[in-house]
Write a protein that holds these residues in place. Structure first.
Motif, PDB file in Angstrom:
ATOM      1  N   LYS A 150      -8.830  59.294  80.695  1.00  0.00           N
ATOM      2  CA  LYS A 150      -8.409  59.464  82.088  1.00  0.00           C
ATOM      3  C   LYS A 150      -6.975  58.989  82.281  1.00  0.00           C
ATOM      4  O   LYS A 150      -6.156  59.686  82.910  1.00  0.00           O
ATOM      5  CB  LYS A 150      -9.347  58.697  83.015  1.00  0.00           C
ATOM      6  N   ASN A 151      -6.660  57.832  81.741  1.00  0.00           N
ATOM      7  CA  ASN A 151      -5.298  57.297  81.848  1.00  0.00           C
ATOM      8  C   ASN A 151      -4.290  58.198  81.127  1.00  0.00           C
ATOM      9  O   ASN A 151      -3.182  58.423  81.622  1.00  0.00           O
ATOM     10  CB  ASN A 151      -5.230  55.880  81.299  1.00  0.00           C
ATOM     11  N   GLU A 210     -13.620  56.908  77.594  1.00  0.00           N
ATOM     12  CA  GLU A 210     -13.402  57.877  78.662  1.00  0.00           C
ATOM     13  C   GLU A 210     -12.281  57.418  79.600  1.00  0.00           C
ATOM     14  O   GLU A 210     -11.466  58.224  80.061  1.00  0.00           O
ATOM     15  CB  GLU A 210     -14.708  58.074  79.433  1.00  0.00           C
ATOM     16  N   LYS A 211     -12.215  56.128  79.880  1.00  0.00           N
ATOM     17  CA  LYS A 211     -11.167  55.574  80.741  1.00  0.00           C
ATOM     18  C   LYS A 211      -9.785  55.762  80.108  1.00  0.00           C
ATOM     19  O   LYS A 211      -8.802  56.056  80.796  1.00  0.00           O
ATOM     20  CB  LYS A 211     -11.441  54.085  81.004  1.00  0.00           C
ATOM     21  N   THR A 212      -9.712  55.631  78.790  1.00  0.00           N
ATOM     22  CA  THR A 212      -8.451  55.856  78.079  1.00  0.00           C
ATOM     23  C   THR A 212      -8.024  57.311  78.223  1.00  0.00           C
ATOM     24  O   THR A 212      -6.843  57.607  78.435  1.00  0.00           O
ATOM     25  CB  THR A 212      -8.588  55.476  76.593  1.00  0.00           C
ATOM     26  N   ASN A 230     -13.347  64.584  80.375  1.00  0.00           N
ATOM     27  CA  ASN A 230     -12.846  63.326  79.807  1.00  0.00           C
ATOM     28  C   ASN A 230     -13.855  62.726  78.841  1.00  0.00           C
ATOM     29  O   ASN A 230     -13.485  62.213  77.784  1.00  0.00           O
ATOM     30  CB  ASN A 230     -12.519  62.322  80.914  1.00  0.00           C
TER      31      ASN A 230
END
Length: 85
Positions: A44-45, A40-42, A29
């Motif tokens: 993951k989502n 990185e969170k985007t 990611n």
């Protein structure tokens, strides 16, 4: 033109298809986020949404999905009457 008509599987958006392709290359990611300039969170989502749309439960299944898709595309291109030797 709809996304499905554009050739994206299971109604994926162009960005989701892009992320899926990078997952298929084995990128993390963090690596995908760096390459695409997104958090990185985007990533993951987005991976979570892609897995749900494809009916997959694990990232490894997505890698297999991408590999099979690429092999199928390569085989179709080899059989194309427009291909030069």
């Amino acid at each position: 033109m709809s996304v499905i008509a554009a050739g994206y599987p299971a109604g994926l958006t162009p960005r989701e298809d892009q992320v899926l392709g990078l997952v298929g290359l084995g990128l993390t990611n963090r690596q995908i986020g760096g390459r695409l300039g997104i958090a990185e969170k985007t990533v993951k989502n987005t991976v979570t949404m892609v897995l749900a749309k494809l009916g997959l439960q694990r990232r490894a299944q997505a890698v297999i999905y991408v590999t099979v898709r690429r092999i199928t595309a390569d085989q179709a291109a080899e059989g194309s009457p427009h291909r030069r030797a």
